[in-house]
Design a protein around this motif. Structure first.
Motif, PDB file in Angstrom:
ATOM      1  N   VAL A 172       0.497   7.571  74.729  1.00 52.68           N
ATOM      2  CA  VAL A 172       0.308   8.962  75.155  1.00 52.68           C
ATOM      3  C   VAL A 172       1.248   9.300  76.304  1.00 52.68           C
ATOM      4  O   VAL A 172       1.872  10.367  76.323  1.00 52.68           O
ATOM      5  CB  VAL A 172      -1.162   9.200  75.559  1.00 52.68           C
ATOM      6  CG1 VAL A 172      -1.332  10.579  76.190  1.00 52.68           C
ATOM      7  CG2 VAL A 172      -2.075   9.059  74.350  1.00 52.68           C
ATOM      8  N   ALA A 173       1.382   8.390  77.257  1.00 52.40           N
ATOM      9  CA  ALA A 173       2.210   8.661  78.438  1.00 52.40           C
ATOM     10  C   ALA A 173       3.657   8.951  78.054  1.00 52.40           C
ATOM     11  O   ALA A 173       4.278   9.886  78.589  1.00 52.40           O
ATOM     12  CB  ALA A 173       2.139   7.476  79.395  1.00 52.40           C
ATOM     13  N   ASN A 174       4.209   8.174  77.135  1.00 52.74           N
ATOM     14  CA  ASN A 174       5.605   8.369  76.730  1.00 52.74           C
ATOM     15  C   ASN A 174       5.818   9.715  76.055  1.00 52.74           C
ATOM     16  O   ASN A 174       6.807  10.410  76.307  1.00 52.74           O
ATOM     17  CB  ASN A 174       6.050   7.250  75.793  1.00 52.74           C
ATOM     18  CG  ASN A 174       6.224   5.922  76.511  1.00 52.74           C
ATOM     19  OD1 ASN A 174       6.288   5.868  77.735  1.00 52.74           O
ATOM     20  ND2 ASN A 174       6.293   4.849  75.762  1.00 52.74           N
ATOM     21  N   ARG A 175       4.902  10.113  75.208  1.00 54.87           N
ATOM     22  CA  ARG A 175       5.059  11.369  74.471  1.00 54.87           C
ATOM     23  C   ARG A 175       4.798  12.583  75.356  1.00 54.87           C
ATOM     24  O   ARG A 175       5.490  13.596  75.236  1.00 54.87           O
ATOM     25  CB  ARG A 175       4.154  11.359  73.241  1.00 54.87           C
ATOM     26  CG  ARG A 175       4.731  10.490  72.128  1.00 54.87           C
ATOM     27  CD  ARG A 175       3.686   9.932  71.187  1.00 54.87           C
ATOM     28  NE  ARG A 175       4.326   9.070  70.187  1.00 54.87           N
ATOM     29  CZ  ARG A 175       4.708   7.811  70.435  1.00 54.87           C
ATOM     30  NH1 ARG A 175       4.524   7.287  71.630  1.00 54.87           N
ATOM     31  NH2 ARG A 175       5.283   7.095  69.474  1.00 54.87           N
ATOM     32  N   VAL A 176       3.827  12.476  76.234  1.00 58.06           N
ATOM     33  CA  VAL A 176       3.597  13.573  77.181  1.00 58.06           C
ATOM     34  C   VAL A 176       4.806  13.735  78.089  1.00 58.06           C
ATOM     35  O   VAL A 176       5.229  14.858  78.401  1.00 58.06           O
ATOM     36  CB  VAL A 176       2.319  13.314  78.002  1.00 58.06           C
ATOM     37  CG1 VAL A 176       2.193  14.316  79.137  1.00 58.06           C
ATOM     38  CG2 VAL A 176       1.084  13.390  77.107  1.00 58.06           C
ATOM     39  N   SER A 177       5.382  12.620  78.508  1.00 59.83           N
ATOM     40  CA  SER A 177       6.569  12.670  79.358  1.00 59.83           C
ATOM     41  C   SER A 177       7.715  13.381  78.646  1.00 59.83           C
ATOM     42  O   SER A 177       8.429  14.194  79.252  1.00 59.83           O
ATOM     43  CB  SER A 177       6.993  11.247  79.742  1.00 59.83           C
ATOM     44  OG  SER A 177       8.205  11.254  80.457  1.00 59.83           O
ATOM     45  N   GLU A 178       7.905  13.106  77.366  1.00 66.39           N
ATOM     46  CA  GLU A 178       8.972  13.759  76.598  1.00 66.39           C
ATOM     47  C   GLU A 178       8.708  15.249  76.461  1.00 66.39           C
ATOM     48  O   GLU A 178       9.625  16.066  76.541  1.00 66.39           O
ATOM     49  CB  GLU A 178       9.092  13.113  75.221  1.00 66.39           C
ATOM     50  CG  GLU A 178      10.214  13.681  74.380  1.00 66.39           C
ATOM     51  CD  GLU A 178      10.375  12.980  73.036  1.00 66.39           C
ATOM     52  OE1 GLU A 178      11.093  13.526  72.170  1.00 66.39           O
ATOM     53  OE2 GLU A 178       9.787  11.884  72.856  1.00 66.39           O
ATOM     54  N   ILE A 179       7.441  15.613  76.269  1.00 69.04           N
ATOM     55  CA  ILE A 179       7.084  17.025  76.091  1.00 69.04           C
ATOM     56  C   ILE A 179       7.325  17.819  77.371  1.00 69.04           C
ATOM     57  O   ILE A 179       7.909  18.906  77.349  1.00 69.04           O
ATOM     58  CB  ILE A 179       5.615  17.151  75.640  1.00 69.04           C
ATOM     59  CG1 ILE A 179       5.466  16.657  74.188  1.00 69.04           C
ATOM     60  CG2 ILE A 179       5.124  18.590  75.751  1.00 69.04           C
ATOM     61  CD1 ILE A 179       4.027  16.532  73.722  1.00 69.04           C
ATOM     62  N   VAL A 180       6.859  17.282  78.520  1.00 64.98           N
ATOM     63  CA  VAL A 180       6.957  18.042  79.773  1.00 64.98           C
ATOM     64  C   VAL A 180       8.391  18.106  80.295  1.00 64.98           C
ATOM     65  O   VAL A 180       8.687  18.885  81.204  1.00 64.98           O
ATOM     66  CB  VAL A 180       6.020  17.448  80.850  1.00 64.98           C
ATOM     67  CG1 VAL A 180       4.575  17.533  80.412  1.00 64.98           C
ATOM     68  CG2 VAL A 180       6.400  16.010  81.181  1.00 64.98           C
ATOM     69  N   LYS A 181       9.291  17.300  79.740  1.00 65.07           N
ATOM     70  CA  LYS A 181      10.701  17.392  80.136  1.00 65.07           C
ATOM     71  C   LYS A 181      11.346  18.673  79.612  1.00 65.07           C
ATOM     72  O   LYS A 181      12.295  19.179  80.203  1.00 65.07           O
ATOM     73  CB  LYS A 181      11.479  16.177  79.617  1.00 65.07           C
ATOM     74  CG  LYS A 181      11.292  14.921  80.446  1.00 65.07           C
ATOM     75  CD  LYS A 181      12.116  13.770  79.872  1.00 65.07           C
ATOM     76  CE  LYS A 181      11.908  12.491  80.675  1.00 65.07           C
ATOM     77  NZ  LYS A 181      12.666  11.341  80.102  1.00 65.07           N
ATOM     78  N   VAL A 182      10.850  19.178  78.488  1.00 61.75           N
ATOM     79  CA  VAL A 182      11.468  20.351  77.865  1.00 61.75           C
ATOM     80  C   VAL A 182      10.579  21.579  77.893  1.00 61.75           C
ATOM     81  O   VAL A 182      10.988  22.649  77.453  1.00 61.75           O
ATOM     82  CB  VAL A 182      11.875  20.033  76.406  1.00 61.75           C
ATOM     83  CG1 VAL A 182      12.873  18.895  76.360  1.00 61.75           C
ATOM     84  CG2 VAL A 182      10.661  19.691  75.549  1.00 61.75           C
ATOM     85  N   SER A 183       9.350  21.448  78.396  1.00 57.85           N
ATOM     86  CA  SER A 183       8.432  22.583  78.446  1.00 57.85           C
ATOM     87  C   SER A 183       7.440  22.373  79.573  1.00 57.85           C
ATOM     88  O   SER A 183       7.336  21.281  80.136  1.00 57.85           O
ATOM     89  CB  SER A 183       7.695  22.742  77.109  1.00 57.85           C
ATOM     90  OG  SER A 183       6.885  21.599  76.853  1.00 57.85           O
ATOM     91  N   ASN A 184       6.709  23.419  79.904  1.00 56.34           N
ATOM     92  CA  ASN A 184       5.645  23.290  80.904  1.00 56.34           C
ATOM     93  C   ASN A 184       4.302  23.606  80.263  1.00 56.34           C
ATOM     94  O   ASN A 184       4.232  24.123  79.136  1.00 56.34           O
ATOM     95  CB  ASN A 184       5.914  24.196  82.107  1.00 56.34           C
ATOM     96  CG  ASN A 184       6.090  25.658  81.698  1.00 56.34           C
ATOM     97  OD1 ASN A 184       5.215  26.253  81.084  1.00 56.34           O
ATOM     98  ND2 ASN A 184       7.240  26.232  82.037  1.00 56.34           N
ATOM     99  N   ALA A 185       3.252  23.312  80.980  1.00 58.38           N
ATOM    100  CA  ALA A 185       1.904  23.455  80.420  1.00 58.38           C
ATOM    101  C   ALA A 185       1.594  24.894  80.029  1.00 58.38           C
ATOM    102  O   ALA A 185       0.820  25.140  79.084  1.00 58.38           O
ATOM    103  CB  ALA A 185       0.870  22.940  81.428  1.00 58.38           C
ATOM    104  N   GLN A 186       2.194  25.866  80.731  1.00 61.89           N
ATOM    105  CA  GLN A 186       1.903  27.276  80.441  1.00 61.89           C
ATOM    106  C   GLN A 186       2.463  27.701  79.079  1.00 61.89           C
ATOM    107  O   GLN A 186       2.022  28.709  78.515  1.00 61.89           O
ATOM    108  CB  GLN A 186       2.498  28.169  81.537  1.00 61.89           C
ATOM    109  CG  GLN A 186       1.775  28.111  82.871  1.00 61.89           C
ATOM    110  CD  GLN A 186       1.948  26.790  83.588  1.00 61.89           C
ATOM    111  OE1 GLN A 186       3.034  26.204  83.544  1.00 61.89           O
ATOM    112  NE2 GLN A 186       0.888  26.299  84.225  1.00 61.89           N
TER     113      GLN A 186
END
Length: 684
Positions: free
Chosen positions: A438-452
């Motif tokens: 989970v940590a690796n994939r969340v890290s990849e996601i937040v690099k290109v987008s934000n939670a909003q």
């Protein structure tokens, strides 16, 4: 080819070239089944004494625009033109000193009753490893060299809208398309790239193009009354008259084996994933065969044969399926804002995403267009649903990165949609530590987008649900409007879009993906003097210099200690030695001394951490499999642990082939990293 100047006879004074720079190529003719044209293909992969021409050629950089990028930019505007560079590879010359590497034999005037004559190519050939890169470089260089003489649109089209020799360009109006046609013809001719086989969805544009330069199917058409034909653009069927993409299903007979199924599935050409939900069912069949360990050419079980036969029989119905070529309608007008919307979903055995482009015009009217769909089967190893949902979300973030680059238009911040509250909780989390998956994939996601940018959508309004569960052809055709246009709420004002549930900001402490914290109590141990000495320093350079001075003193003391034993019975020499003992060489440290100090520090730290491994290697045995550094194939050189393995065979410096092994929690590891970063910063 001879009459066009692509081939020449080898000059007589060059026939007996003895410097080894010549090569003969076998060749054969290939008949195109649709075009009914014969192309000469040179076999640059043919080997002689284990060597081929391609094995000696460098491929060069990949300068070709991506196929999906060119095809998608072709959909941006309502008026389009397409063309082809005539014999693109043959328009790029080869330096005369290299032409003997492309020799071949042919009969004079094609008369095979005469003796064969040595010929050679003067241009790049199909089949050579270097040809695509060289030809694309020449095309791009032509655009760069003449960009001051032509419009930005024409230069941009040459740089971004050519896929090898195919040109696909869209324009907002017929006048723009006509201007672009004239400019592209002119700028390409500057570099010796004649454009032909022109086609357009506008009859007014076609009327400007001479008949000799039009595509074969429209050369003899009456542009007033005749129906425009179906053309292939980058392998996709394009109905020019109705301006839609279609699918032509032509399935060859293949054996009912796993290999045969894969061949049929691969023959359905769908680069933009428009048929992703349908193709997914065939992928599931292949995965089930793999799970059951059925060989590539083994007979299939009867239930699988029945399932596959039904899928094949329905596939022909896809010829009814149509997708608008253009993102917007003819009356839409000028685009005011554009925004990407990515939908993600997953099930137990598959996951998928689908991307839409939401456009708004000056009248604040909205239009949603399909960009791309993806459907993938789950890994053979079982994965939980939350992890599958997160994998789909990660795929959506990758799609966003790709399309921001390929669309080449001004875009608002993208919106990502998922029906998994678990995914939203993971992305919104800022404090909890997750397991590696989970940590690796969340890290990849937040690099290109934000939670909003991540929002919740219920399953009924999530078109990615079609990609994650798969559909029969009949069900797919019933749901094609949802698949191609997206959920209806996208056309509403943003205030009326679905809102995120409150619980997405709260993650349960019982979540299986939360990393457990272990409180370890460590007994205090007194640090040995050398370790304490190393910890004292905050600079790698200062530590090395200090150790180098200590080693110099040590060397001096050892020297005088040995001398003392040698002259023990000579009183005069003994007194002289006692005097010299207090004289230390204070000259600057030498490079050799600093290197010795570096190895001494590393060796000491390694002995503290890897004592068992060093002991095994000293005894001549291998490192135990339980060791953390077992996979590094460690070797011991002059008391220092280094990485082993197959790199020892390469022609590289020793320190690169066998780098020193350091634990990440070594104090000296941090000092070395800090030293390197500071050195790089100074260079910049």
């Amino acid at each position: 080819m001879i009459s066009e100047g692509y081939v020449e006879k080898v000059p007589e004074d060059n026939l007996e070239r003895t410097d080894g720079r010549k090569w003969f190529l076998p060749h054969h003719g290939v008949l195109h089944p649709q075009k009914k044209t014969l192309r000469v293909v040179f076999d640059c992969g043919a080997k002689y004494q284990g060597v081929s021409l391609n094995s000696k050629l460098l491929q060069g950089p990949d300068l070709t625009s991506t196929l999906i990028g060119v095809l998608t930019r072709f959909r941006k505007e309502p008026v389009v033109i397409a063309a082809d560079i005539k014999a693109m590879f043959h328009q790029v010359k080869i330096p005369e000193e290299d032409r003997d590497m492309l020799r071949f034999l042919w009969w004079p005037n094609g008369d095979y009753t005469q003796a064969m004559v040595e010929h050679r190519m003067t241009v790049h050939v199909f089949g050579a490893t270097s040809s695509p890169s060289c030809a694309n470089f020449a095309l791009r260089k032509c655009a760069e060299d003449h960009k001051q003489q032509f419009s930005l649109q024409a230069v941009d089209a040459m740089l971004n809208n050519f896929y090898v020799d195919d040109c696909l360009v869209s324009a907002a109006t017929e006048e723009d398309a006509i201007d672009l046609y004239h400019e592209l013809c002119a700028i390409c001719l500057k570099g010796g790239f004649p454009l032909n086989k022109w086609i357009s969805n506008s009859r007014n544009v076609l009327a400007v193009i001479p008949e000799s330069n039009r595509a074969n199917k429209i050369k003899d058409l009456d542009l007033i009354s005749d129906v425009l034909p179906v053309e292939r653009v980058l392998g996709v069927q394009w109905c020019v008259e109705s301006d839609v993409f279609k699918f032509r299903i032509t399935l060859r007979d293949r054996p009912l084996t796993r290999r045969g199924i894969l061949s049929v599935v691969s023959s359905v050409y769908d680069p933009l994933g428009m048929l992703a939900p349908v193709i997914l069912n065939a992928k599931k069949i292949l995965q089930n065969l793999c799970r059951k360990k059925i060989g590539w050419d083994d007979s299939l079980p009867d239930p699988v044969i029945q399932e596959w036969t039904i899928w094949m029989q329905e596939l022909y119905k896809l010829e009814e399926f149509k997708v608008d070529r253009c993102f917007k309608t003819n009356s839409f007008g000028t685009v005011k804002t554009a925004q990407l919307h990515h939908f993600a979903d997953a099930s137990e055995d598959s996951y998928g995403t689908v991307t839409y482009l939401l456009l708004k015009n000056e009248r604040d009217q909205a239009h949603c267009a399909f960009i791309m769909g993806k459907a993938r089967v789950a890994p053979l190893k079982p994965v939980t649903i939350p992890r599958m949902e997160l994998t789909a979300a990660t795929l959506a973030s990758r799609m966003d990165v790709m399309w921001k680059k390929e669309l080449q238009m001004k875009l608002k911040d993208s919106i990502f949609w998922t029906d998994s509250t678990s995914v939203l909780k993971y992305i919104n989390n800022e404090t909890t530590r997750f397991r590696t998956f989970v940590a690796n994939r969340v890290s990849e996601i937040v690099k290109v987008s934000n939670a909003q940018q991540w929002r919740y959508v219920d399953t009924d309004n999530n078109p990615a649900d079609l990609a994650s569960r798969g559909l029969t052809v009949q069900s797919f055709l019933k749901n094609k409007q949802t698949w191609l246009s997206g959920p209806p709420f996208l056309l509403l004002p943003q205030e009326e879009w679905p809102q995120n549930p409150d619980e997405v900001n709260q993650i349960s402490s019982n979540d299986a993906e939360i990393k457990t914290t272990v409180n370890a109590v460590q007994t205090s141990q007194e640090m040995d003097p050398v370790s304490h000495f190393i910890q004292y320093f905050s600079s790698w350079t200062q530590l090395k210099r200090a150790v180098a001075w200590i080693l110099r003193v040590k060397k001096l003391l050892l020297h005088y200690s040995r001398r003392k034993l040698q002259i023990k019975h000579d009183a005069k020499q003994y007194l002289e030695l006692q005097t010299k003992r207090h004289c230390l060489d204070t000259s600057s440290l030498k490079v050799e001394e600093l290197l010795s100090a570096e190895m001494a520090i590393i060796s000491f730290c390694q002995r503290k951490r890897f004592a068992d491994e060093i002991s095994c290697l000293t005894k001549g045995s291998n490192v135990k499999r339980t060791s953390h550094i077992y996979k590094l194939c460690p070797i011991l050189e002059e008391g220092v642990l280094r990485v082993g393995g197959r790199l020892s065979r390469t022609a590289m410096p020793e320190e690169r082939k066998h780098p020193v092994i350091l634990a990440k929690d070594f104090h000296i590891s941090n000092l070395i990293l800090q030293h390197v970063h500071e050195a790089e910063a100074e260079n910049i």
